[in-house]
Scaffold this motif. Sequence first.
Motif, short mmCIF file in Angstrom:
data_model
loop_
_atom_site.label_atom_id
_atom_site.label_comp_id
_atom_site.label_asym_id
_atom_site.label_seq_id
_atom_site.Cartn_x
_atom_site.Cartn_y
_atom_site.Cartn_z
N HIS A 1 0.82 -1.20 0.00
CA HIS A 1 0.00 0.00 0.00
C HIS A 1 0.86 1.26 0.00
N LEU A 2 0.29 2.33 -0.53
CA LEU A 2 0.87 3.67 -0.44
C LEU A 2 -0.07 4.54 0.36
N LEU A 3 0.43 5.10 1.46
CA LEU A 3 -0.31 6.05 2.29
C LEU A 3 0.34 7.41 2.06
N LEU A 4 -0.43 8.36 1.53
CA LEU A 4 0.18 9.61 1.08
C LEU A 4 -0.69 10.80 1.43
N SER A 5 -0.04 11.89 1.84
CA SER A 5 -0.73 13.18 1.98
C SER A 5 0.10 14.25 1.29
N HIS A 6 -0.59 15.31 0.86
CA HIS A 6 0.08 16.33 0.03
C HIS A 6 -0.72 17.63 0.13
N ALA A 7 -0.04 18.75 0.25
CA ALA A 7 -0.71 20.05 0.19
C ALA A 7 -1.28 20.25 -1.20
N VAL A 8 -2.47 20.82 -1.27
CA VAL A 8 -3.10 21.13 -2.56
C VAL A 8 -3.58 22.58 -2.51
N PHE A 9 -3.33 23.31 -3.58
CA PHE A 9 -3.57 24.75 -3.57
C PHE A 9 -4.83 25.17 -4.32
N ASP A 10 -5.76 24.23 -4.55
CA ASP A 10 -6.99 24.56 -5.29
C ASP A 10 -7.72 25.75 -4.67
N ASP A 11 -7.86 25.75 -3.35
CA ASP A 11 -8.63 26.79 -2.66
C ASP A 11 -7.77 27.96 -2.18
N ARG A 12 -6.44 27.87 -2.34
CA ARG A 12 -5.59 28.96 -1.90
C ARG A 12 -4.52 29.29 -2.95
N PRO A 13 -4.93 29.58 -4.19
CA PRO A 13 -3.93 29.92 -5.21
C PRO A 13 -3.12 31.16 -4.85
N ASP A 14 -3.71 32.02 -4.01
CA ASP A 14 -3.01 33.23 -3.58
C ASP A 14 -1.82 32.91 -2.69
#
Length: 271
Positions: A187-200
């Motif tokens: 298995h791969l357990l992964l988390s990552h920041a995503v900037f969809d809601d904070r492009p600024d």
Amino acid sequence: MSGEASRGPRGFDTRVANIARMNDYFLGGKDNFAADRKAAEELLTIAPEIKDMVVENRRFLGRAVRYLCERGIRQFIDVSTGLPTRDNTHEVARSRGPGSVTVYVDSDPVVLSHARAILVDNASSSAVEGDILHPRELLERCREDGLIDFDRPVAVVILGALHFIPHSDEPFKKVALLRDLLPGGSHLLLSHAVFDDRPDAVTPVEDVYRALLNRPGENAARTLDEVRPFFDGFELAEPGLVPLRGWRPDKPVNTAPPKGIWMAGGVGRKP
């Protein structure tokens, strides 16, 4: 203060901010120094929610490791884990999966020193040097360590580390190679920041981390759809790659998209 006095154990330069120690500060820990706190506060000025994001990331880790234990996984490789805190991978795994073993992998000497000190009397856990950019060598170090049996499924944990790796380092290719080297059922357990809601926030946040990592001009910011290819070749467990609070919450959550936590996580299984 003298040059020697400004250095931590084994020559760690406490005058230079360190991402692992900054996360320790966000979590309310004490293994951080003035330079770490200054850089952390600079980030909080840009995006105060970052502290909550770090906390939610740890909670997601706990839920995901428990999920894997329920499915019979007993071997964990935690990559770029950061400084040991409460409810670490090996603690959650051992509490839910008797006989579980965990190998922590990091290239940061600060992290390795702390991890080895904590795990010195723990026969079911260890810490080795390595990083996701060299997956073949990473797994070989784990093999040499002797805890992991690569004839059985393994869970690889990459918690909030890939969002520091710029596109130029080809992180998708590295994770794909890691996937290919793992046995079926892993298995791969992964988390990552995503900037969809904070492009600024992309430019100012990236500027802080580029300075810390001495990678001027490099870009590691990604949206949710841009993170999804890390799971290519894996079967995503429900509910898929989603905002952290929405991944198998312990308590019912509002059906509206969680605000203020622009990190996503998921768990995938290699067929």
